[in-house]
Design an enzyme around this catalytic site. Sequence first.
Site, PDB file in Angstrom:
ATOM      1  N   SER A  68      15.756   5.767 -10.298  1.00 48.62           N
ATOM      2  CA  SER A  68      15.444   5.015  -9.082  1.00 48.62           C
ATOM      3  C   SER A  68      15.870   5.827  -7.866  1.00 48.62           C
ATOM      4  CB  SER A  68      16.185   3.674  -9.089  1.00 48.62           C
ATOM      5  OG  SER A  68      16.131   3.060  -7.820  1.00 48.62           O
ATOM      6  N   TYR A 125      24.046  -0.953 -10.242  1.00 45.77           N
ATOM      7  CA  TYR A 125      22.738  -0.519 -10.745  1.00 45.77           C
ATOM      8  C   TYR A 125      22.512   0.951 -10.408  1.00 45.77           C
ATOM      9  CZ  TYR A 125      17.648  -0.313 -11.335  1.00 45.77           C
ATOM     10  OH  TYR A 125      16.382   0.027 -11.721  1.00 45.77           O
TER      11      TYR A 125
END
Length: 254
Positions: free
Chosen positions: A143, A156
């Site tokens: 990401s 995350y």
Amino acid sequence: MAKLTGKTALVTGASRGIGRAIAQRLAADGALIAAHYGSDEAAAKDTVASIEQAGGRAFPVRAELGVDGDVDTLFAALEEGLSGQPLDILVNNAAGPSDGPIEEATPEGFDRLFAVNVKAPFFIIQRALPLLRDGGRIITISSTCTRVATPFQTSYAMTKGAVEVMGRTLANALGTRGITVNTVTPGATVTDLNASLFKTSGAEVYLAAMTALDRLGQPADIADVVAFLASHDARWITGHVLDASGGMYLGPRA
């Protein structure tokens, strides 16, 4: 296209969103797809049906990641579906969602997130290595949150930073077998699960304005990049983190 004819691929989290698009694209390129899912059997069957209707080949593989025995369950079904064939391509796409900012994080949520996003991909790769043909491909989805501070998803982002380090390290370790190991970092990507949230919250306009190409990503945008890395054309690329965000967070636009 038939760049992957005769190849086999395991795609984790293939029942929805980016994982489904990756499975469909690799199948369109000729690969036999093991479409992993955690709990949504109907969605996984729909992925497989869509591949077969387009002339491809696929079979579903169920395993809940992040629990004891997850890798054993996954590979028992995978090996049965492959019927003795080796594995050529492994795409680690499955991941748990952000558990919010540090003020809201819990030890249980933190452990669960790392179990799904870091531990599972690591041990899936370990288990896959005896099955993986020399010259194979390992691709993990990360990401853009690893290069831009996003306080609402600290843990995350930490998990995605871990798999990027894993990719570089394993690329060096597995290179003598001709296996390439790369990581793809999507930005904001519209899927069937989040499309309404992007629109109703105003995030779609906000995030598009922070993206050089002036729109949010689509699952196919990511799938095409993965298909390239899975192909022979990407044989000389390894240990790389490939940004597939449309230029998200590059800076203010004039």
